[in-house]
Scaffold this motif. Structure first.
Motif, PDB file in Angstrom:
ATOM      1  N   PHE A  36       0.826  -1.205   0.000  1.00 10.22           N
ATOM      2  CA  PHE A  36       0.000   0.000   0.000  1.00 10.22           C
ATOM      3  C   PHE A  36       0.864   1.260   0.000  1.00 10.22           C
ATOM      4  CE2 PHE A  36      -3.481  -2.694   1.981  1.00 10.22           C
ATOM      5  CZ  PHE A  36      -4.160  -2.820   0.785  1.00 10.22           C
ATOM      6  N   GLY A  37       1.968   1.223   0.707  1.00 15.95           N
ATOM      7  CA  GLY A  37       2.895   2.360   0.697  1.00 15.95           C
ATOM      8  C   GLY A  37       3.456   2.609  -0.685  1.00 15.95           C
ATOM      9  N   PHE A  38       3.818   1.524  -1.371  1.00 15.91           N
ATOM     10  CA  PHE A  38       4.339   1.637  -2.725  1.00 15.91           C
ATOM     11  C   PHE A  38       3.290   2.233  -3.658  1.00 15.91           C
ATOM     12  CE2 PHE A  38       4.983  -0.249  -6.967  1.00 15.91           C
ATOM     13  CZ  PHE A  38       6.247   0.249  -7.238  1.00 15.91           C
ATOM     14  N   LEU A  39       2.056   1.739  -3.563  1.00 10.41           N
ATOM     15  CA  LEU A  39       0.983   2.269  -4.407  1.00 10.41           C
ATOM     16  C   LEU A  39       0.683   3.730  -4.082  1.00 10.41           C
ATOM     17  CD1 LEU A  39      -1.434  -0.779  -4.481  1.00 10.41           C
ATOM     18  CD2 LEU A  39       0.028   0.050  -6.321  1.00 10.41           C
ATOM     19  N   PHE A  40       0.723   4.086  -2.796  1.00 10.69           N
ATOM     20  CA  PHE A  40       0.487   5.466  -2.388  1.00 10.69           C
ATOM     21  C   PHE A  40       1.544   6.393  -2.978  1.00 10.69           C
ATOM     22  CE2 PHE A  40       1.161   8.952   0.651  1.00 10.69           C
ATOM     23  CZ  PHE A  40      -0.089   9.538   0.582  1.00 10.69           C
ATOM     24  N   VAL A  41       2.808   6.007  -2.863  1.00  5.03           N
ATOM     25  CA  VAL A  41       3.891   6.838  -3.406  1.00  5.03           C
ATOM     26  C   VAL A  41       3.779   6.917  -4.927  1.00  5.03           C
ATOM     27  CG1 VAL A  41       6.394   6.975  -3.717  1.00  5.03           C
ATOM     28  CG2 VAL A  41       5.450   6.447  -1.481  1.00  5.03           C
ATOM     29  N   MET A  42       3.399   5.812  -5.565  1.00  6.55           N
ATOM     30  CA  MET A  42       3.242   5.819  -7.013  1.00  6.55           C
ATOM     31  C   MET A  42       2.178   6.842  -7.430  1.00  6.55           C
ATOM     32  SD  MET A  42       2.084   2.760  -9.564  1.00  6.55           S
ATOM     33  CE  MET A  42       0.452   2.703  -8.860  1.00  6.55           C
ATOM     34  N   TRP A  43       1.037   6.848  -6.764  1.00  2.00           N
ATOM     35  CA  TRP A  43      -0.017   7.789  -7.114  1.00  2.00           C
ATOM     36  C   TRP A  43       0.380   9.228  -6.798  1.00  2.00           C
ATOM     37  CZ3 TRP A  43      -3.609   7.398 -10.476  1.00  2.00           C
ATOM     38  CH2 TRP A  43      -4.113   6.158 -10.803  1.00  2.00           C
ATOM     39  N   ILE A  44       1.089   9.427  -5.696  1.00  2.00           N
ATOM     40  CA  ILE A  44       1.559  10.779  -5.369  1.00  2.00           C
ATOM     41  C   ILE A  44       2.497  11.282  -6.458  1.00  2.00           C
ATOM     42  CG2 ILE A  44       2.996  12.108  -3.749  1.00  2.00           C
ATOM     43  CD1 ILE A  44       0.154  11.578  -2.770  1.00  2.00           C
ATOM     44  N   LEU A  45       3.413  10.421  -6.935  1.00  2.81           N
ATOM     45  CA  LEU A  45       4.320  10.829  -8.005  1.00  2.81           C
ATOM     46  C   LEU A  45       3.563  11.134  -9.300  1.00  2.81           C
ATOM     47  CD1 LEU A  45       7.332   8.396  -7.494  1.00  2.81           C
ATOM     48  CD2 LEU A  45       7.312  10.859  -7.173  1.00  2.81           C
ATOM     49  N   ILE A  46       2.560  10.342  -9.608  1.00  2.00           N
ATOM     50  CA  ILE A  46       1.778  10.581 -10.822  1.00  2.00           C
ATOM     51  C   ILE A  46       1.038  11.919 -10.728  1.00  2.00           C
ATOM     52  CG2 ILE A  46      -0.241   9.804 -12.124  1.00  2.00           C
ATOM     53  CD1 ILE A  46       0.695   6.917 -11.528  1.00  2.00           C
ATOM     54  N   LEU A  47       0.374  12.167  -9.598  1.00  4.92           N
ATOM     55  CA  LEU A  47      -0.367  13.414  -9.436  1.00  4.92           C
ATOM     56  C   LEU A  47       0.559  14.626  -9.382  1.00  4.92           C
ATOM     57  CD1 LEU A  47      -3.075  12.250  -6.898  1.00  4.92           C
ATOM     58  CD2 LEU A  47      -3.355  12.697  -9.343  1.00  4.92           C
ATOM     59  N   THR A  48       1.673  14.492  -8.686  1.00 12.79           N
ATOM     60  CA  THR A  48       2.644  15.585  -8.614  1.00 12.79           C
ATOM     61  C   THR A  48       3.221  15.878  -9.993  1.00 12.79           C
ATOM     62  OG1 THR A  48       3.207  14.929  -6.366  1.00 12.79           O
ATOM     63  CG2 THR A  48       4.758  16.366  -7.490  1.00 12.79           C
ATOM     64  N   GLY A  49       3.558  14.822 -10.704  1.00 11.08           N
ATOM     65  CA  GLY A  49       4.111  15.004 -12.047  1.00 11.08           C
ATOM     66  C   GLY A  49       3.128  15.671 -12.984  1.00 11.08           C
ATOM     67  N   GLY A  50       1.874  15.266 -12.908  1.00  9.18           N
ATOM     68  CA  GLY A  50       0.861  15.915 -13.732  1.00  9.18           C
ATOM     69  C   GLY A  50       0.708  17.381 -13.385  1.00  9.18           C
ATOM     70  N   GLY A  51       0.747  17.679 -12.102  1.00 11.95           N
ATOM     71  CA  GLY A  51       0.667  19.075 -11.670  1.00 11.95           C
ATOM     72  C   GLY A  51       1.849  19.895 -12.143  1.00 11.95           C
ATOM     73  N   ILE A  52       3.035  19.320 -12.057  1.00 13.11           N
ATOM     74  CA  ILE A  52       4.234  20.019 -12.516  1.00 13.11           C
ATOM     75  C   ILE A  52       4.142  20.274 -14.018  1.00 13.11           C
ATOM     76  CG2 ILE A  52       6.715  19.751 -12.932  1.00 13.11           C
ATOM     77  CD1 ILE A  52       6.879  18.323 -10.229  1.00 13.11           C
ATOM     78  N   LEU A  53       3.755  19.264 -14.770  1.00 13.59           N
ATOM     79  CA  LEU A  53       3.693  19.418 -16.221  1.00 13.59           C
ATOM     80  C   LEU A  53       2.652  20.448 -16.642  1.00 13.59           C
ATOM     81  CD1 LEU A  53       4.141  15.739 -17.402  1.00 13.59           C
ATOM     82  CD2 LEU A  53       5.815  17.572 -17.423  1.00 13.59           C
ATOM     83  N   VAL A  54       1.506  20.450 -15.973  1.00 16.96           N
ATOM     84  CA  VAL A  54       0.447  21.392 -16.349  1.00 16.96           C
ATOM     85  C   VAL A  54       0.757  22.805 -15.852  1.00 16.96           C
ATOM     86  CG1 VAL A  54      -1.973  21.971 -15.942  1.00 16.96           C
ATOM     87  CG2 VAL A  54      -1.328  19.635 -16.527  1.00 16.96           C
ATOM     88  N   ALA A  55       1.175  22.925 -14.600  1.00 14.22           N
ATOM     89  CA  ALA A  55       1.350  24.248 -13.998  1.00 14.22           C
ATOM     90  C   ALA A  55       2.638  24.947 -14.418  1.00 14.22           C
ATOM     91  CB  ALA A  55       1.313  24.134 -12.477  1.00 14.22           C
ATOM     92  N   ILE A  56       3.710  24.192 -14.570  1.00 12.11           N
ATOM     93  CA  ILE A  56       5.005  24.821 -14.847  1.00 12.11           C
ATOM     94  C   ILE A  56       5.394  24.699 -16.318  1.00 12.11           C
ATOM     95  CG2 ILE A  56       7.469  24.763 -14.323  1.00 12.11           C
ATOM     96  CD1 ILE A  56       6.695  23.880 -11.483  1.00 12.11           C
TER      97      ILE A  56
END
Length: 76
Positions: free
Chosen positions: A6-26
């Motif tokens: 579950f920790g691995f899946l949580f970190v995976m989703w956090i990286l996906i959401l963060t990456g999407g935010g970085i790509l869209v916002a910056i």
């Protein structure tokens, strides 16, 4: 085992959401000007390089996390 997975899946989703935010916002509004007809091409190349570097970093982070989880599980 479940907490590690579950920790691995949580970190995976956090990286996906963060990456999407970085790509869209910056990277979305990022543009290069002053090179005439090559502005769009240079901007696209820079955005692609940054996106590839981010993906490589995310893969490295997830790989390290996966190895840490499995090493921890093997010990117990």
């Amino acid at each position: 085992m479940k907490i590690g997975l579950f920790g691995f899946l949580f970190v995976m989703w956090i990286l996906i959401l963060t990456g999407g935010g970085i790509l869209v916002a910056i990277l979305g509004p990022f543009s290069i000007s002053g090179y005439g007809d090559f502005d769009l091409l240079l901007t696209s190349i820079v955005k692609a390089i940054i996106a590839i570097i981010l993906v490589m970093i995310w893969i490295l982070v997830l790989s390290k996390l996966k190895n840490w989880i499995f090493k921890k599980e093997i010990r117990y």
